[in-house]
Design an enzyme around this catalytic site. Structure first.
Site, PDB file in Angstrom:
ATOM      1  N   GLU A   1      -3.971   5.866   5.778  1.00 31.45           N
ATOM      2  CA  GLU A   1      -2.687   6.406   6.214  1.00 31.45           C
ATOM      3  C   GLU A   1      -2.476   6.173   7.706  1.00 31.45           C
ATOM      4  O   GLU A   1      -3.428   6.254   8.490  1.00 31.45           O
ATOM      5  CB  GLU A   1      -2.634   7.917   5.908  1.00 31.45           C
ATOM      6  CG  GLU A   1      -2.768   8.221   4.424  1.00 31.45           C
ATOM      7  CD  GLU A   1      -2.693   9.708   4.089  1.00 31.45           C
ATOM      8  OE1 GLU A   1      -2.491  10.539   5.012  1.00 31.45           O
ATOM      9  OE2 GLU A   1      -2.832  10.043   2.899  1.00 31.45           O
TER      10      GLU A   1
ATOM     11  N   LYS B   1      -7.132   1.744   1.074  1.00 35.06           N
ATOM     12  CA  LYS B   1      -5.826   2.213   1.589  1.00 35.06           C
ATOM     13  C   LYS B   1      -6.088   3.275   2.636  1.00 35.06           C
ATOM     14  O   LYS B   1      -6.984   4.112   2.458  1.00 35.06           O
ATOM     15  CB  LYS B   1      -4.979   2.802   0.458  1.00 35.06           C
ATOM     16  CG  LYS B   1      -3.665   3.407   0.964  1.00 35.06           C
ATOM     17  CD  LYS B   1      -2.707   3.741  -0.155  1.00 35.06           C
ATOM     18  CE  LYS B   1      -2.940   5.077  -0.820  1.00 35.06           C
ATOM     19  NZ  LYS B   1      -2.922   6.243   0.082  1.00 35.06           N
TER      20      LYS B   1
ATOM     21  N   ASP C   1      -6.772   9.649  -3.100  1.00 33.51           N
ATOM     22  CA  ASP C   1      -7.357  10.945  -2.743  1.00 33.51           C
ATOM     23  C   ASP C   1      -6.529  12.084  -3.349  1.00 33.51           C
ATOM     24  O   ASP C   1      -6.897  13.260  -3.231  1.00 33.51           O
ATOM     25  CB  ASP C   1      -7.552  11.105  -1.224  1.00 33.51           C
ATOM     26  CG  ASP C   1      -6.265  10.988  -0.433  1.00 33.51           C
ATOM     27  OD1 ASP C   1      -5.201  10.780  -1.046  1.00 33.51           O
ATOM     28  OD2 ASP C   1      -6.331  11.104   0.811  1.00 33.51           O
ATOM     29  N   SER C   2      -5.450  11.728  -4.067  1.00 36.74           N
ATOM     30  CA  SER C   2      -4.752  12.724  -4.891  1.00 36.74           C
ATOM     31  C   SER C   2      -5.707  13.314  -5.929  1.00 36.74           C
ATOM     32  O   SER C   2      -5.409  14.349  -6.523  1.00 36.74           O
ATOM     33  CB  SER C   2      -3.546  12.096  -5.602  1.00 36.74           C
ATOM     34  OG  SER C   2      -3.923  10.908  -6.276  1.00 36.74           O
TER      35      SER C   2
ATOM     36  N   GLU D   1       5.946   6.815   1.226  1.00 37.00           N
ATOM     37  CA  GLU D   1       5.966   8.052   0.431  1.00 37.00           C
ATOM     38  C   GLU D   1       7.010   9.028   0.969  1.00 37.00           C
ATOM     39  O   GLU D   1       7.035   9.350   2.174  1.00 37.00           O
ATOM     40  CB  GLU D   1       4.562   8.708   0.461  1.00 37.00           C
ATOM     41  CG  GLU D   1       4.513  10.005  -0.324  1.00 37.00           C
ATOM     42  CD  GLU D   1       3.111  10.477  -0.695  1.00 37.00           C
ATOM     43  OE1 GLU D   1       2.139   9.738  -0.463  1.00 37.00           O
ATOM     44  OE2 GLU D   1       3.013  11.603  -1.211  1.00 37.00           O
TER      45      GLU D   1
ATOM     46  N   ASP E   1      -8.811   4.824  -1.882  1.00 32.52           N
ATOM     47  CA  ASP E   1      -8.263   5.571  -0.750  1.00 32.52           C
ATOM     48  C   ASP E   1      -9.377   5.933   0.223  1.00 32.52           C
ATOM     49  O   ASP E   1     -10.447   6.393  -0.189  1.00 32.52           O
ATOM     50  CB  ASP E   1      -7.627   6.871  -1.260  1.00 32.52           C
ATOM     51  CG  ASP E   1      -6.176   6.993  -0.852  1.00 32.52           C
ATOM     52  OD1 ASP E   1      -5.736   6.252   0.048  1.00 32.52           O
ATOM     53  OD2 ASP E   1      -5.484   7.834  -1.448  1.00 32.52           O
TER      54      ASP E   1
END
Ligand code: KIV
Length: 279
Positions: A116, A114, A45-46, A183, A84
């Site tokens: 978080e 992925k 999602d960057s 991270e 993501d």
């Protein structure tokens, strides 16, 4: 050629073999990184900042990720492609999360997703894994919580925070996650987590002790001038300068008529009708 299995990563960790993961968001970048031999590609999602120009990952939607995931999958044959889960695609309730994660595999062609978070997302991770959806975890500076953190700050700096990182990572492993991104945490904290897990850790700004590393495509290739300010990123090339130079040369050659030459032009066929050659 068949895609690598997610189980390879755990085998590599057991053998002490490190691996690289890189983000890609479109067909050309995915082709290039696969041709270079990268085993894991993250459609992160960057893309919110490096592709769409947002200030954070928060505005990124399911449709954004799916749109960029599909060409990455089409461009690759061997790499594990991880999609993501964007902000609010898995936080509200488990049923929506399972449906959204399922779309990444069914519509987008991802190998895995992925998401978080630590122990609080472990029940969701377990449900996804039981549904056949491989999950990569993400701990430390989790960018979707940037507003909660009050900025992009190093996480895991106190003994209590390190203990929480370890217990969160264990919870993800126990729930069936196949790898965990760490991270922006101190290298020593990443080493502790890495040593306590059988599944691999993948670091970004987390020091040299992780089992794998991940870099954002645009950062490692120096596409933007601000890459150099990011401590976690290493510029392996300065493609931003290369591209600007190439475009400047093209503009100049068009202006002074040195492009196109005969080499880039097409000849009239010899058998062209005479009336056409008189036009
Ligand atoms: O979105 C992303 O690119 C990421 C990596 C930085 C791990 O989550």
């Amino acid at each position: 050629m068949s895609r690598l299995s997610i189980h390879k990563l755990k085998e590599w960790k057991a053998r002490g073999e490190r691996f690289a993961m890189i983000t890609a968001y479109d067909y050309p970048s995915a082709r290039l990184v696969e041709q270079a031999g990268v085993p894991v590609i993250l459609v992160g999602d960057s893309l919110g900042s490096v592709i769409l120009g947002y200030e954070s990952t928060v505005p990124v939607t399911m449709e954004d990720i799916l749109h960029h995931l599909k060409p990455v999958v089409r461009a690759t044959e061997r790499a594990i492609v991880v999609a993501d889960m964007p902000f609010m695609s898995y936080q509200a309730n488990v049923d929506d999360a399972v449906r959204n994660a399922g779309r990444m595999l069914q519509e987008g062609g991802a190998t895995a997703v992925k998401l978080e978070g630590g122990a609080h997302v472990a029940p969701l991770v377990q449900r996804l894994v039981e549904s056949g959806i491989p999950v990569m975890g993400h701990l430390g500076l989790t960018p979707q919580s940037v507003n909660q953190f009050g900025g992009h700050k190093v996480q895991g700096k106190t003994p209590a925070a390190v203990a929480k990182l370890v217990s969160d990572a264990k919870a993800l492993e126990d729930a069936g996650a196949f790898a965990v991104v760490l991270e922006t945490i101190p290298a020593a904290a990443a080493q502790l987590v890495t040593d306590r897990l059988a599944i691999p850790t993948i670091g970004i700004g987390a020091g040299p002790h992780c089992d794998g590393q991940v870099q954002v495509f645009h950062d490692m290739l120096g596409l933007f001038d601000d890459c150099r300010k990011k401590k976690h990123a290493k510029e392996y090339a300065r493609l931003g300068e290369t591209i600007r130079d190439a475009v400047r040369t093209y503009i100049a050659e068009v202006q002074d008529a040195s492009f196109p030459t005969q080499e880039h032009s097409f000849e009239m066929p010899e058998c062209a009708p005479p009336e056409l050659s008189r036009v």
